[in-house]
Enzyme design. Sequence first.
Site, short mmCIF file in Angstrom:
data_model
loop_
_atom_site.label_atom_id
_atom_site.label_comp_id
_atom_site.label_asym_id
_atom_site.label_seq_id
_atom_site.Cartn_x
_atom_site.Cartn_y
_atom_site.Cartn_z
CG HIS A 30 -0.63 -8.46 0.27
ND1 HIS A 30 -0.35 -7.11 0.17
CD2 HIS A 30 -1.97 -8.56 0.13
CE1 HIS A 30 -1.47 -6.43 -0.01
NE2 HIS A 30 -2.47 -7.29 -0.06
CE1 TYR B 204 -3.02 -3.05 0.50
CE2 TYR B 204 -3.41 -2.35 2.76
CZ TYR B 204 -3.66 -3.22 1.73
OH TYR B 204 -4.53 -4.26 1.92
#
Length: 266
Positions: free
Chosen positions: A100, A44
């Site tokens: 992730h 992010y």
Amino acid sequence: MTDNELEQQTIGFGTWPFQDDEATTAVASAIGVGYRLIDTASRYENEAAVGRGIARSGVPRSQLFVQTKLRGNDHDRVGDALKSSLELLGLDYLDSWLIHWPLPMLGKYVDAFEQMLQARDEGLVRNIGVSNFLPEHLDALEERTGERPWTNQIQLDPGLRRDDLVAELRARDINIQAWSPLARGDVGQDAVGEIARARGLSPAQVMLAWHSAIGSVPIVRSANTDRQLQNLEAVRIHLGDDELAAIAKQPQRELGDFDPRTHDER
């Protein structure tokens, strides 16, 4: 945070795609209204801003559960990735660190998990989990390490229930977190919409109540303080058996581009 407090987590605050001051303000606001599980990820690229929001909140570190994720490009540099995340967040340890995506085309996720467990044993991370993993990926982890991740954060909502995977995670005693728990805003149709209209609720409130009913921890995001509080309170709404049965009959969509067997996000 104690094990009992961890078990009481029913909702988390997500930080994608917030950046810079927006991320800092949103995180500080979310903690202020009562969120304690804060979710971010290396990919992010907002960990520093999230860390500033955590510091700005003024809530003691011991009362927060901070979670970030190992990106695909870092599967073979786990130690450096952890050091970077901790520095950016301004923390001495993580409460939770997730892989992730499995990225089976790289073939490195099992090695990464093994190194993450070592970081846990060194006290730098308290819980090691995964995101977007399927049973075959979980099997590979357990075969190598003898351990299971504490949680699996998956795409999950009433229109993408993934009943088989949810049942498998429950059977393995792996906690379930849900990203995109509100179907990316595609709400208000079918059973969810009917229940919302009948009860004077928003479709989002019904969806979050559904997550609570099935034992999923939704990771929600909003920069609006009122909406943050509304989402936080929605997981306390109780859905009846008939309402849950109606949602269970709702048409399902496909994973599409987010199939963990083929999705390549690094």
